[in-house]
Scaffold this active site. Structure first.
Site, mmCIF file in Angstrom:
data_model
loop_
_atom_site.group_PDB
_atom_site.id
_atom_site.type_symbol
_atom_site.label_atom_id
_atom_site.label_comp_id
_atom_site.label_asym_id
_atom_site.label_seq_id
_atom_site.Cartn_x
_atom_site.Cartn_y
_atom_site.Cartn_z
ATOM 1 C CB SER A 151 122.988 69.007 -24.874
ATOM 2 O OG SER A 151 124.140 68.449 -25.443
ATOM 3 C CE LYS A 196 121.539 65.378 -20.826
ATOM 4 N NZ LYS A 196 122.177 66.525 -21.493
ATOM 5 C CB SER A 229 123.618 64.878 -24.715
ATOM 6 O OG SER A 229 123.607 65.956 -23.783
#
Length: 468
Positions: free
Chosen positions: A186, A87, A162
C-alpha cells in the site's frame, strides 16, 4: 535527480533540505509556505480528491511554532516547517480518523498514534488527512466517503492504494512528503503508479503505538516522497534512527526477476524495469536474472489478513453492512467462512516462508522486480488481461509487492521510467532490518535513472507564480 528535477524552483516540489535551508536563511517563512500549500489544496485537490480532511488551523499553528524556533536560532526538528500529509489510517489528536469508512466519519481521535507523535515532535506541519481504501483493504483508493482519488499524471486513472491519497498529495505538489502504510503493497503500489519513491520498512522498525490495526502481521508505516533524500529524512524520524547517506560498497549481487512466479507484465513496464536492471549494472553491480521462490504467499497472507479483519471489525458486518464498501463486506463475509485449519496452516507456514526468503540474501544483496505489473489503469477498471493473458482482478495488476510483506523484509519502489506516458516503478528488496542500506542503493539508482517528472510537474505548477 536530487533537487535538479522539473519545477525544481517551484515551492511545491522543493526538497526538505532546501526548505529547511530557506527557513534558516529567512528566505522563506514556514507560515507563508504553509499558506501556499493550503491554497494549492483548495484550488487543485477538487480534481484529485487526495485529502478527506484539510486541517488549516492545526497546520498554521505548527508553522508558527516552526517559525519561532528558526527565529530563535536554536535546534529545530528535522521536519520543522515541512508540509506533511497524513494517511487517514493514523490518529491525529483532535482530528477525525475515518479509516476510509462511513462508519467512522465522525470519530475524533483522542490522541496521536505513535507515527504521528514522532512526526509532530520533529516539527512537521500537518496539512490534512489523505484518502485511503476502507480499512486499507484495497490496492485502489475508493470508498463511500466521496469520489475516488485520481492520479496526478491522469486524474481519470487510479493512483493505487491503499495510500493513494498520500501518493497523489505529494505527486501533485500538495504536500512535500506523506506518511502512508503498507500491509500488502500500500505504499509501493501507489508510489509506482504516481512516480514517487516509497519505502516499506521491516516489521517493528516503525511502530504505531495506540494506532489502527489491520494486516497486523505484515503492515508498517513509511514515507512517500519525490526523492529518496526526503524519504530518508522522514524514515529517520519515524524509526528514530540516523539514516544519513553512505557510500554503497560493491559490487553488489543483484537478483533480477522480471516476472516473479511467471506472472504477465505489461511490455512497457517490463522495458522500464529492464532499464533499471541495466542501470544497476552501470553502477558496477553484478546483475543476475533469476527466478525468485516467492510462491505460497497467497495461502499465508489471505487467511491471516481475513482472520485479522474478523477479529478487529467482524462486529461491523451485522450492524453497519450498508455503510461498508463492497470489498470490505466481501472480506468480512469471507472471514466468516474461513476454515480454522487454513488459518493454522498459514500461521505455521509464515516463519518457514520468511526463512526461505531470508536465505536468498545469503546469495544476493538486493532483489529487483517490477513493483506493479501494469501502469495506472482507469478508475474502477482493474485489468483482467495483461500482455494477452488472463489475470484475476484482485491481485493481477499488483502481485509483486505483497510477497515481501509476507516475507517480513524491507522493500521500496523507485521510479524508473514511463509506459504510455505513465510512471513505472522498480521494486528493490533487501534483508529485514536493512532499511539504511536500501535507501543508499535506492538513491544511487535514482541518480542514474534521472526520472523525468516534467509533464506532470507542469500540469500542477502554480497558476500564479511561486514562492522564490
Amino acid at each position: 535527480m536530487g533537487d535538479d528535477q522539473p519545477a525544481g524552483d517551484d515551492l511545491p516540489w522543493r526538497s526538505i533540505a532546501r526548505l529547511v535551508a530557506s527557513y534558516r536563511s529567512r528566505e522563506l517563512s514556514p507560515v507563508e509556505v504553509t499558506e501556499t500549500f493550503l491554497t494549492r489544496i483548495e484550488q487543485l485537490d477538487p480534481q484529485l480528491h487526495s485529502f478527506v480532511r484539510v486541517t488549516p488551523e492545526l497546520a498554521l499553528g505548527q508553522a508558527r511554532a516552526a517559525e519561532r524556533a528558526y527565529a530563535e536560532g536554536g535546534q529545530v526538528g528535522p521536519l520543522a516547517g515541512v508540509p506533511v500529509s497524513v494517511k487517514d489510517a493514523f490518529h491525529v489528536s483532535g482530528v477525525v480518523t475515518t479509516l476510509g469508512s462511513l462508519v467512522y466519519r465522525d470519530q475524533v481521535a483522542k490522541h496521536d498514534s505513535g507515527v504521528v507523535r514522532r512526526l509532530r515532535a520533529a516539527g512537521g506541519v500537518f496539512l490534512g488527512k489523505t484518502n485511503t481504501a476502507e480499512f486499507g483493504q484495497s490496492a485502489t483508493t475508493d470508498n463511500l466517503l466521496g469520489p475516488d482519488t485520481g492520479n496526478p499524471w491522469d486524474p481519470t486513472r487510479t493512483p493505487g492504494g491503499s495510500s493513494g491519497g498520500a501518493a497523489a498529495s505529494v505527486a501533485a505538489g500538495l504536500a512535500t512528503v506523506a506518511v502512508g502504510s503498507d500491509g500488502g503493497g500500500s505504499i509501493r503500489i501507489p508510489a509506482a503508479f504516481t512516480g514517487l519513491y516509497g519505502l516499506k520498512p521491516s516489521p517493528g522498525v516503525v511502530p504505531d503505538e495506540k494506532g489502527f490495526r489491520a494486516m497486523t502481521d505484515f503492515v508498517s508505516g513509511g514515507p512517500l516522497a519525490s526523492r529518496v533524500a526526503d524519504a530518508r529524512v522522514m524514515l529517520g524520524v519515524l524509526a528514530d534512527r540516523d539514516l544519513a547517506r553512505r557510500t554503497v560498497t560493491g559490487p553488489l549481487r543483484v537478483a533480477y526477476c522480471p516476472r516473479p512466479e511467471g506472472r504477465p507484465v505489461d511490455p512497457g513496464v517490463a522495458a522500464a524495469v529492464e532499464q533499471a536492471s541495466r542501470a544497476m549494472s552501470l553502477l558496477g553491480h553484478v546483475v543476475t536474472q533469476t527466478d525468485l521462490p516467492v510462491q505460497g504467499w497467497e495461502e499465508i497472507f489471505g487467511p491471516l489478513v481475513l482472520e485479522d479483519e474478523h477479529r478487529e471489525r467482524g462486529h461491523l458486518l451485522e450492524r453497519f453492512a450498508d455503510e461498508l464498501t463492497r470489498y470490505e463486506r466481501s472480506s468480512l463475509r469471507a472471514a466468516l467462512r474461513l476454515d480454522p485449519s487454513d488459518v493454522a496452516r498459514a500461521h505455521d507456514a509464515l516463519p518457514e516462508y520468511r526463512q526461505r526468503i531470508d536465505r536468498l540474501f545469503d546469495d544476493y544483496d538486493i532483489l529487483l522486480t517490477p513493483t506493479n505489473a501494469v501502469p495506472a489503469f482507469p478508475l474502477g477498471q482493474r485489468p483482467t488481461q495483461i500482455a494477452g493473458r488472463d489475470v484475476d482482478a484482485l491481485w493481477g495488476a499488483f502481485p509483486f509487492a505483497v510477497p515481501f510483506n509476507t516475507a517480513g523484509v524491507t522493500a521500496a519502489s523507485v521510479p524508473c521510467g514511463l509506459a504510455d506516458g505513465l510512471p513505472v516503478g522498480a521494486q528493490l528488496v533487501a534483508r529485514a532490518g536493512r532499511e539504511h542500506f536500501l535507501l543508499d542503493v535506492s538513491e544511487d539508482l535514482e541518480e542514474v535513472l534521472g526520472f523525468d517528472r516534467t509533464a506532470m510537474a507542469q500540469r500542477w505548477s502554480p497558476a500564479q507564480g511561486s514562492v522564490p
